[in-house]
Design a protein around this motif. Structure first.
Motif, short mmCIF file in Angstrom:
data_model
loop_
_atom_site.label_atom_id
_atom_site.label_comp_id
_atom_site.label_asym_id
_atom_site.label_seq_id
_atom_site.Cartn_x
_atom_site.Cartn_y
_atom_site.Cartn_z
N HIS A 1 10.08 2.30 0.72
CA HIS A 1 8.72 2.59 1.19
C HIS A 1 8.61 3.94 1.88
CE1 HIS A 1 10.44 0.38 4.71
NE2 HIS A 1 9.80 1.30 5.37
N ILE B 1 8.22 6.52 -0.86
CA ILE B 1 6.88 6.46 -1.45
C ILE B 1 5.87 7.16 -0.54
CG2 ILE B 1 5.06 4.91 -2.24
CD1 ILE B 1 7.64 4.88 -3.95
N ARG B 2 6.01 6.93 0.78
CA ARG B 2 5.07 7.53 1.73
C ARG B 2 5.20 9.04 1.75
NH1 ARG B 2 5.78 3.29 6.78
NH2 ARG B 2 5.35 1.41 5.57
N TYR C 1 6.93 0.97 -13.67
CA TYR C 1 8.04 0.15 -14.11
C TYR C 1 7.97 -0.08 -15.62
CZ TYR C 1 9.39 -0.77 -9.33
OH TYR C 1 9.82 -0.63 -8.04
N PHE D 1 0.34 -7.50 -9.79
CA PHE D 1 0.01 -8.74 -9.09
C PHE D 1 -0.97 -9.51 -9.96
CE2 PHE D 1 1.21 -5.50 -6.07
CZ PHE D 1 2.37 -6.11 -5.61
N ARG E 1 -2.35 0.03 6.22
CA ARG E 1 -1.50 -1.05 5.70
C ARG E 1 -1.63 -2.32 6.51
NH1 ARG E 1 1.92 3.41 4.67
NH2 ARG E 1 2.39 3.49 6.87
N ASN F 1 5.76 -10.18 -5.11
CA ASN F 1 6.63 -9.15 -5.65
C ASN F 1 7.05 -8.13 -4.59
OD1 ASN F 1 7.96 -7.47 -7.41
ND2 ASN F 1 6.46 -7.80 -9.01
N ARG G 1 9.56 -6.24 -4.23
CA ARG G 1 10.12 -4.96 -4.69
C ARG G 1 8.99 -4.00 -5.05
NH1 ARG G 1 13.21 -4.44 -10.32
NH2 ARG G 1 13.53 -2.19 -10.31
N ARG G 2 7.97 -4.54 -5.72
CA ARG G 2 6.86 -3.68 -6.10
C ARG G 2 6.12 -3.17 -4.87
NH1 ARG G 2 4.28 -1.37 -10.56
NH2 ARG G 2 2.90 0.05 -9.51
N MET G 3 5.99 -4.05 -3.86
CA MET G 3 5.29 -3.65 -2.65
C MET G 3 6.01 -2.49 -1.96
SD MET G 3 2.51 -5.18 -2.52
CE MET G 3 1.83 -5.10 -0.87
N ALA G 4 7.35 -2.56 -1.95
CA ALA G 4 8.11 -1.45 -1.36
C ALA G 4 7.85 -0.18 -2.13
CB ALA G 4 9.60 -1.78 -1.35
N ALA G 5 7.71 -0.30 -3.46
CA ALA G 5 7.46 0.87 -4.29
C ALA G 5 6.02 1.35 -4.18
CB ALA G 5 7.81 0.56 -5.75
N LEU G 6 5.19 0.61 -3.43
CA LEU G 6 3.83 1.08 -3.17
C LEU G 6 3.71 1.63 -1.75
CD1 LEU G 6 1.61 -1.69 -4.82
CD2 LEU G 6 2.07 0.59 -5.70
N TYR H 1 4.89 -0.05 1.12
CA TYR H 1 4.82 -1.06 2.18
C TYR H 1 6.21 -1.34 2.74
CZ TYR H 1 0.08 -2.10 0.61
OH TYR H 1 -1.23 -2.01 0.28
#
Lengths: 266, 352
Positions: free
Chosen positions: A91, A94-95, A102, A108, A128, B214, B216-221, B223
Motif C-alpha cells: 500500500h 501504491i500511495r 492483475y 469486488f 480511506r 480480497n 491483496r487487491r485492497m493493498a494494491a489499491l 489500503y
C-alpha cells in the motif's frame, strides 16, 4: 533536528525527477529452491512505455509482484522514482503513484462498477478511514465517474461486477489502475481474452494515456505489445534475455526461435 | 451481500428525499416499537425487549466484524463486560472501597475509551490470524479476561464483582424504570443499527468489505489492510461497550460470570441464528434467544420435562438453523422472498 546526511540529500534530489521511474538492481525471487526470477536489473525512464515478453513461467508476473510489493524479493533493490521501496509494503508503494492490473481480474464482484472504481479512488486519497458517506458532489465520486467514461462502461455504472462480461471486467481493471494520480502503471496481460474490437479499444486507451504516465505491459499478443510500447524486454526462465526497440526484437532470430517458434516450456 | 448492495446503489440514484425513501416496513416496525409500552407489561419491556436490544447490540458488533470484515471475534461479550466493569470502577457501586465515585460524564466516556483501547490492542493481535485462528485467539483472550476478573480482587473485586451499579438520575428520570429503560435501550439499539448501516456504505465500511473479499487487491489499491481491520475492532468495541454499560445497569451488577465462556459463545449463537449478513439479523437472533431463555423453562416443565434443559432447545434450534440456512433466519427470509418472486412452473423471475 539533525542535518540531513549527504545520502539523504541525494535521495531527495533523485526523487524530484532526475531518477528513473523504476530501477531494479539484481532482484531475485526464490520460492524454496525454485528461482522464479534471478538477478534482474532493469531501468525504465519516467514516461517510458515498455513491453515485457516471454513464455509462460518466464517470471513476468513475479517481476510485477515484486515491484508492487505483493511479495518481497529474496534479494536486490527496487527504486521507484529514486526512492528505495524494496522493503515497503504494497500500500505504501501504491500511495507513491505505482499502479497495477492483475492477469486474472481481482475485482469486488458483490459491488457495482462505480463502487469498485470509487474504492480505488478512495484508496489513494486521504479519505480511506472516512466514516462519512460520499455526497453527490463528492470529488472522488466525480473522478470515479470520469474513469468510467474513459473505459466506456457508462451503461454498466450501477451493474454488479459479477454480471459484467469478461471484456468489461478487464476494462474495469484498467480504470481502477488509473485512479488517483498514477505515475507508473504495470499492466499484466490486459488484452488476454478480449475480442478484436475490445483489443482496438484497449490500444486506444493505452496510447491515449498522458505522456508522463509510463507503464510496463506484459502481453502475449505481439500485435498489441509492439504497438503500444517503445522498448521491449524479453524474459526467459526468470532472467532477462534481450532488451531493445520493438523492431529489433521482432527481427531477432534468437527471439523468433524462442518465442514465435514455440519454446520448450511455452 | 450483493442483493443489498445493488439496492443501496439504486437508492443513491433516486432523487427522492431521504424520508420518502424509507420503506413502509420500517415505519410499521418503528411505530410498533415506539408504541410498545402502551400495551406491553413491565416484564416484557424490561426483561424481554430491554435484554433483546442489549444482546442484539453486542451481537451487532460481532456482525459488523464478521459480516463486513470476515473476522469472527469471540471477544465482544468480554468487551461489553469490560465497559460494565469500568463504569462500576470509575463511577459508583456498592463496593465503595474500589469505586472512584466520579460523575457519569467522566466515568462513561472513560469506560468506553478503555474498552476501545483494549479492543484495539486485542484486534491488533487477532488480525494477524485468519479463520479458525481468529476464533481461537479471541476465545483465548475472552477466557483470560474471565479468569483474570475472577481472581483479581484489587481492581475487579474477584468472584462477586460489583453490585449496585445504577444509571445516573439524568433529567430526573429513573432509568431503571421499565418504560424508561425500554426507551433507553431502544434508542441506543437504533443508533447502533443505523450507525452500522451508514458506515457499511461509507468509504471505511466499503473498504472493510473489500478487505474481507480480497485483502491483496485492497493493498494494491493503497489500503493498509491491517490498520483497516484493527479500526473495525475499535468501532465494534464502541457498540459492544455501550451495550455492556446498559447490561450492567439492567441487572445493577457486573461479575466474571457476565462474560463467562457460556455468554461469550451465546453472542456467536445469537448472531448466527439471526444472520450475519445484515445488521438487523443480530436483533432477530437476540429476540429468539431471549424468548427461548425466558420461556423454554416453563414450556418444558408444563410438558413434564426438566426445566434446565432449555439450553438443549437453544442448541437444537442452532443446529436446525445452521443446517437448513447457514445465513440464519435472514437467509430463510431472503429465500422465501426470492421464491415468491419466481414463477413456480418455469422458475423465471416475475416482472415486478
Amino acid at each position: 533536528m539533525n542535518a540531513p546526511t549527504t545520502s539523504a540529500i541525494a535521495e531527495r534530489m533523485s526523487a524530484t525527477g532526475t531518477a528513473n521511474a523504476l530501477e531494479l538492481r539484481n532482484v531475485s525471487k526464490f520460492f524454496g529452491a525454485l528461482a522464479a526470477m534471478e538477478d534482474i536489473s532493469l531501468s525504465v525512464r519516467p514516461g517510458e512505455r515498455r513491453a515485457v515478453l516471454g513464455s509462460n513461467g518466464a517470471g513476468k508476473t513475479t517481476l510485477f509482484n515484486c515491484v508492487t510489493g505483493d511479495f518481497l524479493p529474496t534479494s536486490g533493490t527496487i527504486r521507484f522514482f529514486g526512492e528505495d521501496v524494496s522493503a515497503f509494503p504494497a500500500h505504501e508503494r501504491i500511495r507513491r503513484g505505482l499502479r497495477r492490473t492483475y492477469q486474472i481480474s481481482l475485482l469486488f464482484s458483490g459491488l457495482t462498477v462505480i463502487d469498485n472504481i470509487y474504492l480505488a479512488c478512495v484508496g489513494v486519497s486521504r479519505e480511506r478511514f472516512s466514516f462519512l458517506r460520499a455526497r453527490r458532489d463528492d470529488a472522488l465520486m466525480a473522478s470515479a465517474e470520469d474513469l468510467i467514461r474513459l473505459v466506456h462502461l457508462e451503461d454498466a455504472t450501477h451493474t454488479p461486477v459479477a454480471e459484467l462480461s469478461y471484456g468489461q471486467q478487464r476494462q474495469l481493471e484498467i480504470a481502477m489502475a488509473l485512479s488517483g494520480a498514477p505515475r507508473f502503471i504495470l499492466f499484466d496481460e490486459p488484452a488476454a481474452g478480449l475480442s478484436p474490437t475490445e483489443r482496438r479499444e484497449l490500444i486506444d486507451i493505452l496510447t491515449g494515456l498522458p505522456g508522463h504516465m509510463g507503464f510496463i505491459i506484459i502481453e502475449h499478443d505481439m500485435d498489441v505489445a509492439l504497438r503500444v510500447a517503445e522498448s521491449v524486454t524479453m524474459m526467459h526462465n526468470g532472467r532477462i534475455f534481450k532488451e531493445g526497440k520493438p523492431a529489433e526484437i521482432e527481427d531477432d532470430p534468437e527471439v523468433q526461435a524462442l518465442y514465435l517458434g514455440g519454446g520448450d516450456d511455452g | 451481500m450483493a442483493v443489498e448492495d445493488t439496492r443501496l446503489t439504486a437508492t443513491r440514484r433516486t432523487e427522492a428525499r431521504w424520508i420518502e425513501r424509507i420503506p413502509l416496513a420500517y415505519w410499521v416496525l418503528g411505530l410498533a416499537l415506539l408504541m410498545m409500552p402502551a400495551f406491553a407489561n413491565d416484564f416484557v419491556l424490561y426483561q424481554i425487549f430491554g435484554w433483546t436490544f442489549i444482546l442484539g447490540m453486542i451481537a451487532l458488533s460481532l456482525m459488523f466484524l464478521a459480516g463486513y470484515g470476515g473476522m469472527v471475534s469471540l471477544l465482544q461479550m468480554s468487551l461489553a463486560a469490560l465497559a460494565g466493569y469500568m463504569v462500576a470502577i470509575f463511577g459508583t457501586s456498592a463496593i465503595e472501597t474500589i469505586s472512584m465515585g466520579w460523575p457519569w460524564y467522566v466515568s462513561i466516556p472513560l469506560a468506553l475509551l478503555v474498552t476501545v483501547l483494549f479492543a484495539t490492542i486485542c484486534g491488533w493481535l487477532a488480525v494477524r490470524t485468519e479463520g479458525i485462528y481468529t476464533i481461537m485467539i479471541t476465545l483465548a483472550i475472552a477466557s483470560a479476561f474471565f479468569y483474570f476478573t475472577r481472581q483479581n480482587y484489587v481492581v475487579f473485586n474477584g468472584f462477586s464483582g460489583f453490585n449496585g451499579v445504577l444509571p445516573p438520575d439524568l433529567f430526573g428520570v429513573d432509568w431503571r424504570g421499565p418504560k424508561a429503560f425500554y426507551y433507553l435501550t431502544l434508542f441506543w439499539a437504533t443508533v447502533s443499527y443505523l450507525a452500522v448501516r451508514y458506515v457499511s456504505k461509507a468509504p471505511f465500511g466499503l473498504a472493510l468489505q473489500g478487505v474481507r473479499d480480497n485483502p491483496r487487491r485492497m493493498a494494491a489499491l493503497g489500503y493498509n489492510v491491517t490498520a483497516h481491520r484493527v479500526a473495525a475492532y475499535a468501532f465494534a468495541a464502541l457498540i459492544a461497550g455501550v451495550a455492556g454499560i446498559l447490561l450492567t445497569w439492567q441487572s445493577a451488577q457486573v461479575s466474571p460470570g457476565t462474560a463467562g465462556i457460556g455468554p461469550v459463545v451465546d453472542i456467536l449463537v445469537i448472531a448466527v441464528i439471526g444472520g450475519l449478513r445484515r445488521p438487523i439479523g443480530p436483533f432477530i437472533g437476540a429476540l429468539i434467544y431471549v424468548l427461548l431463555k425466558t420461556f423454554a423453562v416453563d414450556v418444558l416443565i408444563s410438558l413434564g420435562l426438566a426445566g434446565e434443559r432449555f439450553q438443549l432447545l437453544i442448541g437444537i434450534g442452532f443446529l436446525v438453523i445452521v443446517f437448513w440456512s447457514p445465513d440464519g433466519i435472514l437467509g430463510l427470509w431472503d429465500r422465501w422472498k426470492e421464491n415468491r418472486g419466481r414463477d413456480p412452473l418455469t422458475g423465471e423471475r416475475r416482472e415486478r
